[in-house]
Design a protein around this motif. Sequence first.
Motif, PDB file in Angstrom:
ATOM      1  N   ARG A 104     106.231 104.111  70.479  1.00  0.00           N
ATOM      2  CA  ARG A 104     105.049 104.102  71.350  1.00  0.00           C
ATOM      3  C   ARG A 104     103.802 103.707  70.576  1.00  0.00           C
ATOM      4  NH1 ARG A 104     105.812 109.617  74.985  1.00  0.00           N
ATOM      5  NH2 ARG A 104     107.207 108.708  76.560  1.00  0.00           N
ATOM      6  N   GLN A 144     101.569 100.637  71.425  1.00  0.00           N
ATOM      7  CA  GLN A 144     100.156 100.847  71.717  1.00  0.00           C
ATOM      8  C   GLN A 144      99.277  99.977  70.835  1.00  0.00           C
ATOM      9  OE1 GLN A 144      98.940 102.827  74.241  1.00  0.00           O
ATOM     10  NE2 GLN A 144      97.021 101.815  73.733  1.00  0.00           N
ATOM     11  N   ASP A 160      96.680  97.468  72.120  1.00  0.00           N
ATOM     12  CA  ASP A 160      95.275  97.560  71.700  1.00  0.00           C
ATOM     13  C   ASP A 160      94.774  96.214  71.184  1.00  0.00           C
ATOM     14  OD1 ASP A 160      95.230 100.190  72.399  1.00  0.00           O
ATOM     15  OD2 ASP A 160      95.474 100.965  70.357  1.00  0.00           O
TER      16      ASP A 160
END
Length: 697
Positions: free
Chosen positions: A443, A447, A451
């Motif tokens: 994750r 992420q 981002d």
Amino acid sequence: MGLFEPANYALHWVSVPYLVVAALLLLLLGYGLFTRGDPVMRMAFIAAVAAGTVYAAAQAAAASCVDPALAARWYRWMIAPLALIGPAVFTLLQGEQVQLHAFRKLIGAAAAIATASAVVTLATDWVVAGVWRTDAGLWNAVAGPLLEVHLANLVGWSGAGAIAAARRARTAGGAYARRRYLRFAAVTGLIVGGSVDLLLAHGVGSVPLAWIPALAATGLLVATVHRIDVIRKRGRDDATPWELAIVVAIGGVAWAVAGAPRALATAAVVVAMIAGHAAVGAIRRRAARRRDRVGAVVERALDAFDERCTAVTAIEPLQDAVRDVLEGALGLQRARVLPAGDELLGRALDARVRAWLHVNRAPLARDRLGVERLGGLRAPIEALFAALDAAVVLPLLDRDTLVGVIATGPRADGRPLLDSELDAMARLQDSAARALTWLRLYREATQRAEDAREVEVAAAVQRARSAGVTERAVGACRVVAHYLPAGQFGGDWWAAAELADGRTLVLVGDTTGHGVPAALVTATVEGACEAAQQLLGASFGLFDLMQILNRAVLSVGRTRYLMSCFAALIDPEGPSVSFANAGHPFPYVCGPSGLRALVSRGTPLGIEPEPRIAVGRMPLAGGDTIVLFTDALVESESERGERYGDRRLQRVLRARGAAADPAELCAAILDDVRVHCGDRPVREDITLVAVQVGMPS
């Protein structure tokens, strides 16, 4: 005459039911000796059954004894163990309710008193003073001065246990649990009913009647043990047959020393040892076959679990894999994985328990807490089980870090877990902990990639809304805007557009926070504002606009990021301004007629689906200037920590705003802010917009 010489006995029918009771209790005693379980529960069960066996056998012998002196000895042996049954039964019932820790000292004191009372019964005539012959020709005990005190150990503790079990049956959840406690209450009540023969000890009656409740209690206990795991079985005790074989061997040696032929004694010892060894082998082979059958199912489930854990990219597949093992293979209920960041786990897990779990990684079973020495941790650990509604909790640790727990309910049939099943859970713990760590890393990597994409979007938005001064004509108005971001990605924004009907729309907004998330919320709202102008068309209104912008903030910010916003809709015919406020500082209107504030209150966008928005209206004069700004302007602090404030802004507007050019007015305001702040840097984005209204046509 000897205690075991046949000439001293003549079989009486009263002995028969007591012999049946003794035989049934011997079966239960064998179950307790050959089965591993909860240490305290097993010890209490063996103590109660052994005492009952001695009682029944001694009563059977006393009922058929023809010698009064021997009958008195048998009655002392019959009555002595009765005191031990009460504390043992009370211990079993409190252990069944997982309350042993609360009564530990009381049970210890009761056991000591009962033991002392049994010794007094055997060694003195204070409990059994002698025997008397009833009308039926039976010898029966004569009550000594302490008989009632002695039997109070049986009646008092057993009665207290029966009452507790009956109360528990009323509050227990589920029909199975209620039947379980009602069985315990019935058995205990029948044990108390056996004290009816106290009347015979005082010369009332002719035949013992205690065999009736004793036979009923024993039969019900056998059925209860068959249906309910009383001692919380964990496996078979393979050492017990060896212990019994050693006892037999020692007995053979003692017999040889007493005068039996040495060869016969030696043969008896050898036969006893061989028989014991054969019994142990048979029991072990049978237990091994059963463990292999059950273990094969669990082993296959664990192998499948390990394979599935290597490709976990979401929590749901891990949940399914855990359920397949705990529910499918082990028969447990409501199995679920709670990662370390889970809200429920965060509320339930005390800091002391968290530290304790780092040291004690083994699976925790709720029904075993009663005999654990937990000290001050008992209350928070029990609170953890209650909050998770769990019967078993498996702490998941990877590299000395608690990454989550697995919580599961009990089996539907109430059977406790065996030691081998807890060992299988330990393997499950290791694999699940590694899977949670892998899932967290996956994750985080996902992420970071997301981002990076968001940073690209935010950078594009920031480039489109560059810092500095913007000046342009929008419809019949002249707009001057200054935007001073505090960081690379800011949350302030402004917009100005001419609508199809000639009105001019001006908005100023401020998103909470900084960085990429704030910039993304801002970009979303800007896009929603442009879409709203096209969507609403001729029916464009500020209330509808604010509702659309609120939904945009909610969809991106998810209540973590909010936005204050002020919208002004300037109508050149009149002229006039309509305005709506969503938690934003009030703008000012300055002109020849003086300084006025556009007062309207509302909740910030992104808090709730239906925000409270009030729309106001104010007439204007040609040449009036509307000054809109974000809160960072009035909250700018000096080197001494003093706010710039609305009053100082109002002084500048009164002094310069009556006939000032909007660009000069903005420059004067910002110069005054810089003088106020001195060398202290600006920490928040500042947006200042001045809109000068044109003369009506």
